[in-house]
Design a protein around this motif. Sequence first.
Motif, mmCIF file in Angstrom:
data_model
loop_
_atom_site.group_PDB
_atom_site.id
_atom_site.type_symbol
_atom_site.label_atom_id
_atom_site.label_comp_id
_atom_site.label_asym_id
_atom_site.label_seq_id
_atom_site.Cartn_x
_atom_site.Cartn_y
_atom_site.Cartn_z
ATOM 1 N N ALA A 45 0.616 -1.186 -0.214
ATOM 2 C CA ALA A 45 -0.110 0.064 -0.202
ATOM 3 C C ALA A 45 0.596 1.273 0.001
ATOM 4 C CB ALA A 45 -1.148 -0.272 1.133
ATOM 5 N N ARG A 46 1.949 1.657 0.931
ATOM 6 C CA ARG A 46 2.983 2.049 0.817
ATOM 7 C C ARG A 46 3.460 3.242 -0.756
ATOM 8 N NH1 ARG A 46 6.098 1.860 6.272
ATOM 9 N NH2 ARG A 46 4.936 3.258 7.887
ATOM 10 N N MET A 47 3.718 1.829 -0.929
ATOM 11 C CA MET A 47 3.486 1.587 -3.350
ATOM 12 C C MET A 47 3.495 1.872 -3.701
ATOM 13 S SD MET A 47 7.579 1.323 -1.373
ATOM 14 C CE MET A 47 7.088 2.343 -0.275
ATOM 15 N N GLU A 48 1.940 2.105 -3.508
ATOM 16 C CA GLU A 48 0.838 2.324 -4.044
ATOM 17 C C GLU A 48 0.750 1.578 -5.147
ATOM 18 O OE1 GLU A 48 1.784 6.090 -6.465
ATOM 19 O OE2 GLU A 48 1.752 7.420 -4.577
ATOM 20 N N GLY A 49 0.437 0.305 -4.505
ATOM 21 C CA GLY A 49 -0.428 -0.587 -4.879
ATOM 22 C C GLY A 49 0.924 -1.492 -5.915
ATOM 23 N N ASP A 50 2.086 -0.915 -5.968
ATOM 24 C CA ASP A 50 3.241 -1.803 -6.724
ATOM 25 C C ASP A 50 3.443 -3.198 -5.919
ATOM 26 O OD1 ASP A 50 4.901 -2.694 -8.439
ATOM 27 O OD2 ASP A 50 5.828 -0.941 -9.291
ATOM 28 N N ALA A 51 3.358 -4.309 -6.063
ATOM 29 C CA ALA A 51 3.955 -5.114 -5.985
ATOM 30 C C ALA A 51 4.968 -5.792 -5.966
ATOM 31 C CB ALA A 51 3.345 -6.301 -5.499
ATOM 32 N N SER A 52 6.122 -5.232 -7.285
ATOM 33 C CA SER A 52 6.593 -5.527 -6.999
ATOM 34 C C SER A 52 8.045 -4.216 -6.983
ATOM 35 C CB SER A 52 7.613 -5.180 -8.815
ATOM 36 O OG SER A 52 6.828 -3.782 -9.816
ATOM 37 N N GLU A 53 8.085 -3.353 -6.693
ATOM 38 C CA GLU A 53 9.095 -2.150 -5.234
ATOM 39 C C GLU A 53 10.009 -3.156 -4.892
ATOM 40 O OE1 GLU A 53 9.610 1.045 -6.114
ATOM 41 O OE2 GLU A 53 8.217 1.767 -7.361
ATOM 42 N N TYR A 54 10.811 -2.391 -4.506
ATOM 43 C CA TYR A 54 12.133 -2.903 -3.776
ATOM 44 C C TYR A 54 11.135 -2.970 -2.274
ATOM 45 C CZ TYR A 54 16.393 -3.911 -1.786
ATOM 46 O OH TYR A 54 16.963 -4.363 -0.680
ATOM 47 N N TYR A 55 10.519 -1.618 -1.578
ATOM 48 C CA TYR A 55 10.550 -1.115 -0.845
ATOM 49 C C TYR A 55 9.232 -2.130 -0.347
ATOM 50 C CZ TYR A 55 14.491 0.607 0.512
ATOM 51 O OH TYR A 55 16.000 0.778 0.513
ATOM 52 N N ALA A 56 8.502 -3.165 -1.058
ATOM 53 C CA ALA A 56 7.226 -3.598 -1.069
ATOM 54 C C ALA A 56 7.449 -4.839 -0.917
ATOM 55 C CB ALA A 56 5.982 -3.709 -2.063
ATOM 56 N N TYR A 57 8.907 -5.301 -0.429
ATOM 57 C CA TYR A 57 9.418 -6.532 0.030
ATOM 58 C C TYR A 57 9.099 -7.323 -0.590
ATOM 59 C CZ TYR A 57 11.022 -3.689 3.746
ATOM 60 O OH TYR A 57 12.272 -3.400 4.770
ATOM 61 N N PRO A 58 9.306 -8.067 -2.133
ATOM 62 C CA PRO A 58 9.052 -8.277 -2.489
ATOM 63 C C PRO A 58 9.504 -10.523 -2.287
ATOM 64 C CG PRO A 58 10.631 -8.070 -3.991
ATOM 65 C CD PRO A 58 9.946 -6.576 -2.614
ATOM 66 N N GLY A 59 10.490 -10.439 -1.205
ATOM 67 C CA GLY A 59 10.612 -11.457 -1.205
ATOM 68 C C GLY A 59 10.312 -12.176 -0.450
ATOM 69 N N LEU A 60 9.926 -11.073 0.959
ATOM 70 C CA LEU A 60 8.601 -11.497 1.718
ATOM 71 C C LEU A 60 7.643 -12.094 1.259
ATOM 72 C CD1 LEU A 60 9.085 -9.300 4.461
ATOM 73 C CD2 LEU A 60 9.956 -11.876 4.721
ATOM 74 N N GLN A 61 6.981 -11.077 0.155
ATOM 75 C CA GLN A 61 6.699 -12.251 -0.585
ATOM 76 C C GLN A 61 6.751 -13.920 -0.753
ATOM 77 O OE1 GLN A 61 4.453 -8.819 -3.782
ATOM 78 N NE2 GLN A 61 5.635 -7.458 -2.418
ATOM 79 N N GLN A 62 7.024 -13.733 -1.495
ATOM 80 C CA GLN A 62 7.232 -14.695 -2.568
ATOM 81 C C GLN A 62 7.541 -15.719 -1.320
ATOM 82 O OE1 GLN A 62 11.250 -14.642 -4.817
ATOM 83 N NE2 GLN A 62 11.041 -16.790 -5.152
ATOM 84 N N LYS A 63 8.088 -15.757 0.203
ATOM 85 C CA LYS A 63 8.717 -16.496 1.206
ATOM 86 C C LYS A 63 7.161 -17.117 1.433
ATOM 87 C CE LYS A 63 13.170 -15.190 2.385
ATOM 88 N NZ LYS A 63 13.851 -17.017 2.334
ATOM 89 N N LEU A 64 6.002 -16.286 1.584
ATOM 90 C CA LEU A 64 4.970 -16.560 2.299
ATOM 91 C C LEU A 64 4.250 -16.841 1.298
ATOM 92 C CD1 LEU A 64 3.748 -12.831 3.916
ATOM 93 C CD2 LEU A 64 4.055 -15.292 4.485
ATOM 94 N N ALA A 65 4.459 -16.879 -0.471
ATOM 95 C CA ALA A 65 3.437 -18.315 -1.005
ATOM 96 C C ALA A 65 4.393 -19.208 -1.128
ATOM 97 C CB ALA A 65 4.037 -16.840 -2.473
ATOM 98 N N GLU A 66 5.679 -19.700 -0.724
ATOM 99 C CA GLU A 66 6.338 -20.851 -0.851
ATOM 100 C C GLU A 66 6.183 -21.665 0.440
ATOM 101 O OE1 GLU A 66 9.642 -19.478 -3.563
ATOM 102 O OE2 GLU A 66 10.740 -19.697 -1.576
ATOM 103 N N ASN A 67 5.252 -20.672 0.932
ATOM 104 C CA ASN A 67 5.247 -22.029 2.587
ATOM 105 C C ASN A 67 2.956 -21.000 3.342
ATOM 106 O OD1 ASN A 67 7.737 -22.398 3.468
ATOM 107 N ND2 ASN A 67 7.546 -20.399 2.832
ATOM 108 N N PRO A 68 2.682 -22.118 2.412
ATOM 109 C CA PRO A 68 1.422 -21.953 2.413
ATOM 110 C C PRO A 68 0.459 -22.006 3.647
ATOM 111 C CG PRO A 68 1.479 -23.619 1.171
ATOM 112 C CD PRO A 68 2.954 -22.640 1.734
#
Length: 453
Positions: A430-453
């Motif tokens: 939300a801070r990155m105005e909805g851009d989930a790919s932004e560095y400070y949207a923490y895409p690495g954490l997003q990926q880890k959450l997706a890989e560990n359902p």
Amino acid sequence: MIMSVSVGHSDIDSLVLAVRDREARRLIGEAITAYRGGALRSAIMSTWIAVAYDIIAKARELAGQGEAAPRALVTDLDAAIAAKDKRKLQSIESELLDKANSDLELLAPHEYSALARLQEDRHLCAHPAFVVEDELFQPSPELVRAHIVHALQHLLIHAPLQGKSAIARFDADLLGPAFPATAEDIGTFLRARYLDRAKDVLVVNLIKAIIAAPFGAERPKYASKVRTLAVVLREIAKSKTAIYDGIMPAFVAAKVGQIQDDVLLSICPFLESDARLWDWMLEPDRMRIRRLLETADVESLKAHAAFDAFAIPPLSAVLLERFNGFDLTTQISVVSEHPRRELVQPAIDLYSGAGSFRGAEMLGQSVILPTAPFFEQADVEALLGAVRENDQIWYAGGTPDVLEQVFDLTKTILGLTREYWQAFVDGQIARMEGDASEYYAYPGLQQKLAENP
């Protein structure tokens, strides 16, 4: 009339399977066969032959390792054999048990007594007095069985790793570069190399040597090994609980009182290993430790791993008060070098106060990652809250990597913390105005959450 003793598969058979030396196993097997056939005098003599052989075999093994006393015994024996000196050989046999006890240090006092009775009964069987038949030595089946069991339990099934030679070997292992690093590996190593077939006397001596090492004349060489010694002691307690619990209360009460003040704080890693040591100490010694924790400078506290005393509630309060009185640099160094559960909240507090990007990165590496393995559910929530509320942290270039490592280190409690992680990344997106790919949207954490359902 020959009396037959009928005995099926028993504890004796199980013990025989554990005999180390193949020839000793064959010899004790002959004794058991004689016992079961009712030839009780023959069984006693065969048992003594197995004992004598095994002592010599162990002496040869120890001599091959460079031990002086076994080497002297083997040299005398081989010289007598080469010269066919029967009188000398008889003398060596008569003294064999005494040498096994005093020189080779293979036997505990009660084990020596039991095998001495076997030797006496062997003499009665092999050299009967010239008296009427009814007065000849008549061993009972129970006596013969006891001799066989004692020979197995006290000697034949054990490796020749007793007494001073075993302690010296452990010392070399401990100080060597190949000694295991983790508690699990240390436990496996100790059981395989020392404990699985160790006699009680070795376990007792090893426990006492471990407790004494950081406080004796050679303590400088153990200065960097005190925590390892504490782990070793804990693993021995797991494997040999009855022996450990039997000797430790009295030994700790006596030993701690002999330790000088300048090294007494080195007992703290042992308190971490087994908090019962605190209860086993005498009150004057507990008072000494409390006072030293109150007055020692921070370098002394760190050098002696005194922060391990957090494991003891009365000392935890003392240490926390000392910690709160340190300057920030000292607090950071203490958490970094001595991470533990009690320092998790102080670590998060230090991190939350980061006043710059580089400061946040430094604190993430020095206080958060070391304490993350001790995190519980509420700690993850508090950490992510601190990051979210301080733009010097969440906007620092190194923070995504720190949080990804924390995620991995706390994965075992992900079922309890997933909502906090998800809320954090949702907030950053939300801070990155909805851009989930932004560095400070923490895409690495997003990926880890997706890989560990």
